[in-house]
Enzyme design. Structure first.
Site, mmCIF file in Angstrom:
data_model
loop_
_atom_site.group_PDB
_atom_site.id
_atom_site.type_symbol
_atom_site.label_atom_id
_atom_site.label_comp_id
_atom_site.label_asym_id
_atom_site.label_seq_id
_atom_site.Cartn_x
_atom_site.Cartn_y
_atom_site.Cartn_z
ATOM 1 N N PHE A 140 0.842 -1.202 0.000
ATOM 2 C CA PHE A 140 0.000 0.000 0.000
ATOM 3 C C PHE A 140 0.875 1.250 0.000
ATOM 4 C CE2 PHE A 140 -2.465 3.401 2.004
ATOM 5 C CZ PHE A 140 -3.629 3.357 1.250
ATOM 6 N N GLY A 141 0.664 2.113 -0.989
ATOM 7 C CA GLY A 141 1.424 3.356 -1.100
ATOM 8 C C GLY A 141 0.542 4.570 -0.888
ATOM 9 N N TYR A 142 1.092 5.584 -0.237
ATOM 10 C CA TYR A 142 0.331 6.806 0.036
ATOM 11 C C TYR A 142 1.143 8.054 -0.320
ATOM 12 C CZ TYR A 142 3.336 6.384 4.104
ATOM 13 O OH TYR A 142 4.443 6.242 4.923
ATOM 14 N N GLY A 143 2.318 7.848 -0.916
ATOM 15 C CA GLY A 143 3.162 8.966 -1.331
ATOM 16 C C GLY A 143 3.506 8.824 -2.796
ATOM 17 N N GLU A 189 12.602 2.592 0.191
ATOM 18 C CA GLU A 189 11.856 3.105 1.334
ATOM 19 C C GLU A 189 12.609 2.981 2.655
ATOM 20 O OE1 GLU A 189 9.084 4.690 0.798
ATOM 21 O OE2 GLU A 189 8.973 4.153 -1.317
#
Length: 235
Positions: free
Chosen positions: A29-32, A107
């Site tokens: 899950f990515g949010y950036g 990351e």
């Protein structure tokens, strides 16, 4: 079907950062920047959200969007019982031996994040996979990491973002493309922190006569009569 995050049951579980392969397909899950620039191969992607967190530009970055002398600011998540953070989940094949090592370097080793397992809520469930998408890997920066910058007045954060550049491009590009992703994919979502920073960056850029298209690597429309139409909505 809905996947509930329950912080009291410790749904956010730290994973082994050295884990590079899984027996089954796994979601990330990515949010950036992963939302618009994943950088790895994946089987499927789905827009969705996690509960119990809010997005904040509190993590410093010296390897992608800043330098040691002038760290940029990128997104991380902070616990917020009422929070909802939208992003995009990517399904990585079990036999893929490249994606997770790439993410671990991008990351964790360079970015200062740790890897966790979390439940996410897909907007629409994938229909062609036996993997339900319930669990996803999540990269979160914590205050103990060496790049942490923490909270600051929004105008100060916006100015820092506008001024910083790194090997991957300007810090402003990171912010603007993420805001654009949110408008395109989740127009109904509220993210006051993100959109307030975007608004301030645009105001400061206009006051300083800085061309944001140039900062994100696009040519202004009037730069050449032969320029092709812009394909991005960012301005």
């Amino acid at each position: 079907m809905e996947y509930n995050l329950n912080l009291e049951e410790n749904s956010l579980r730290e994973e082994n950062n050295n884990e590079t392969s899984y027996k089954n397909p796994i979601w990330v899950f990515g949010y950036g920047s992963l939302c618009w620039n994943p950088g790895f191969e994946y089987q499927q992607s789905v827009t969705g959200y996690v509960k119990g967190f809010s997005r904040r530009f509190w993590q410093g970055n010296t390897t992608h969007r800043g330098t040691d002398a002038k760290p940029g600011r990128v997104a991380t998540l902070i616990e917020d019982k009422e929070g909802i953070t939208w992003g995009k989940a990517f399904l990585i094949a079990a036999e893929d031996k490249a994606a997770l090592p790439y993410l671990s370097t991008r990351e964790c080793q360079l970015g200062g994040y740790r890897t966790y397992s979390i439940n996410f809520h897909p907007r629409t469930l994938p229909s062609t996979s036996n993997n339900t998408g319930k669990n996803a890997l999540l990269y979160v920066a914590i205050p103990e990491n060496r790049h942490w910058l923490g909270a600051a007045p929004l105008p100060d954060i916006a100015r820092q973002i506008l001024e910083c550049h790194g090997p991957s491009g300007s810090n402003a590009e990171y912010l603007l493309r993420l805001a654009d992703f949110m408008r395109e994919e989740v127009p109904e979502a509220l993210d006051e922190h993100l959109f307030s920073l975007e608004r301030l960056v645009r105001i400061f850029a206009a006051d300083m006569k800085i061309c944001l298209k140039t900062l994100i690597g696009e040519k202004p429309k009037d730069e050449s009569r032969d320029a092709k139409p812009e394909s991005s909505r960012i301005s």
